[in-house]
Design a protein around this motif. Structure first.
Motif, short mmCIF file in Angstrom:
data_model
loop_
_atom_site.label_atom_id
_atom_site.label_comp_id
_atom_site.label_asym_id
_atom_site.label_seq_id
_atom_site.Cartn_x
_atom_site.Cartn_y
_atom_site.Cartn_z
N UNK A 237 35.39 36.71 32.51
CA UNK A 237 36.00 36.30 33.79
C UNK A 237 35.00 36.23 34.94
N UNK A 238 34.09 37.20 35.05
CA UNK A 238 33.09 37.14 36.12
C UNK A 238 32.11 36.00 35.89
N UNK A 239 31.75 35.75 34.65
CA UNK A 239 30.84 34.63 34.37
C UNK A 239 31.50 33.30 34.73
N UNK B 1 37.61 39.95 43.00
CA UNK B 1 38.40 41.16 42.68
C UNK B 1 39.27 40.90 41.45
N UNK B 2 39.89 39.74 41.40
CA UNK B 2 40.71 39.39 40.23
C UNK B 2 39.89 39.31 38.96
N UNK B 3 38.71 38.73 39.06
CA UNK B 3 37.83 38.63 37.89
C UNK B 3 37.40 40.02 37.41
N UNK B 4 37.10 40.92 38.36
CA UNK B 4 36.72 42.28 37.97
C UNK B 4 37.87 42.96 37.22
N UNK B 5 39.07 42.81 37.71
CA UNK B 5 40.23 43.40 37.05
C UNK B 5 40.41 42.82 35.65
N UNK B 6 40.27 41.51 35.53
CA UNK B 6 40.37 40.86 34.22
C UNK B 6 39.27 41.34 33.28
N UNK B 7 38.06 41.49 33.79
CA UNK B 7 36.95 42.01 32.96
C UNK B 7 37.29 43.38 32.40
N UNK B 8 37.83 44.24 33.24
CA UNK B 8 38.16 45.59 32.79
C UNK B 8 39.30 45.58 31.77
N UNK B 9 40.30 44.74 31.98
CA UNK B 9 41.43 44.72 31.04
C UNK B 9 41.07 44.02 29.73
N UNK B 10 40.19 43.04 29.79
CA UNK B 10 39.78 42.29 28.60
C UNK B 10 38.56 42.89 27.92
#
Length: 186
Positions: free
Chosen positions: A171-173, A157-166
């Motif tokens: 982050x997901x990779x 969930x944190x990685x998804x949020x970071x992907x969207x903001x960045x």
């Protein structure tokens, strides 16, 4: 598609893209091409009731998708990798991960509305249960599986949020590379 389903589907997308507070009823009505009376016919308690319905609908869709992915793979590691690969593909193809995350709604509404908080919590609990059940079938103790499922949920969930903001899939990779090693540690 019936009117209620149209309102739910359209509102879910709007809430995910803009957040709950940024979406007004007039925007929902316009996007759905329905009257205020039609909206209140299906959601007599208004926008918050609509949001909770959207969250329940998302919960079912996300849970079903994750269950299917996890059923289709022998190990938690393979299933997690397949799920993350799907998220990365969605982000690269659509520019967003709309169907999987609603953290903007959680961050703005979970402390304001107890029914919304409960609806959000239910989704995360369902996700963790899927991960936990798979880990238990692989021989993890209930305690270890539960802790690992929490770590997986928070990381993804944190990685998804970071992907969207960045606006990046990195982050997901990164999580895709690191989670398999963490799964071995438990």
């Amino acid at each position: 598609m019936d009117t209620k389903s149209l309102i739910i589907e359209t509102s879910t997308i709007l809430f995910q893209h803009k957040g709950y507070k940024s979406v007004g009823l007039s925007e929902i009505l316009k996007a759905c091409n329905v009257t205020k009376g039609a909206l209140y016919h299906h959601f007599p308690n208004g926008k918050e009731e609509l949001l909770i319905t959207c969250l329940h609908t998302l919960n079912k869709a996300i849970t079903t998708d994750i269950e299917n992915i996890f059923r289709g793979h022998l190990s938690t590691k393979e299933a997690t990798q397949a799920m993350i690969d799907k998220l990365i593909h969605n982000l690269e193809t659509d520019g967003t991960i709309t169907g999987y995350t609603f953290s903007s709604i959680v961050s703005e509404m979970a402390t304001v509305s107890e029914p919304v908080r409960k609806a959000c919590s239910a989704l995360y609990e369902n996700i963790q249960h899927i991960y936990c059940a798979k880990l238990v079938t692989e021989g993890h103790s209930n305690e270890s599986a539960s802790a690992t499922a929490l770590l997986m949920t928070a990381s993804i969930e944190g990685a998804m949020l970071l992907c969207l903001t960045q606006k990046s899939t990195e982050p997901l990779k990164t999580i895709a590379k690191l989670l398999p090693n963490l799964l071995k540690a438990f």
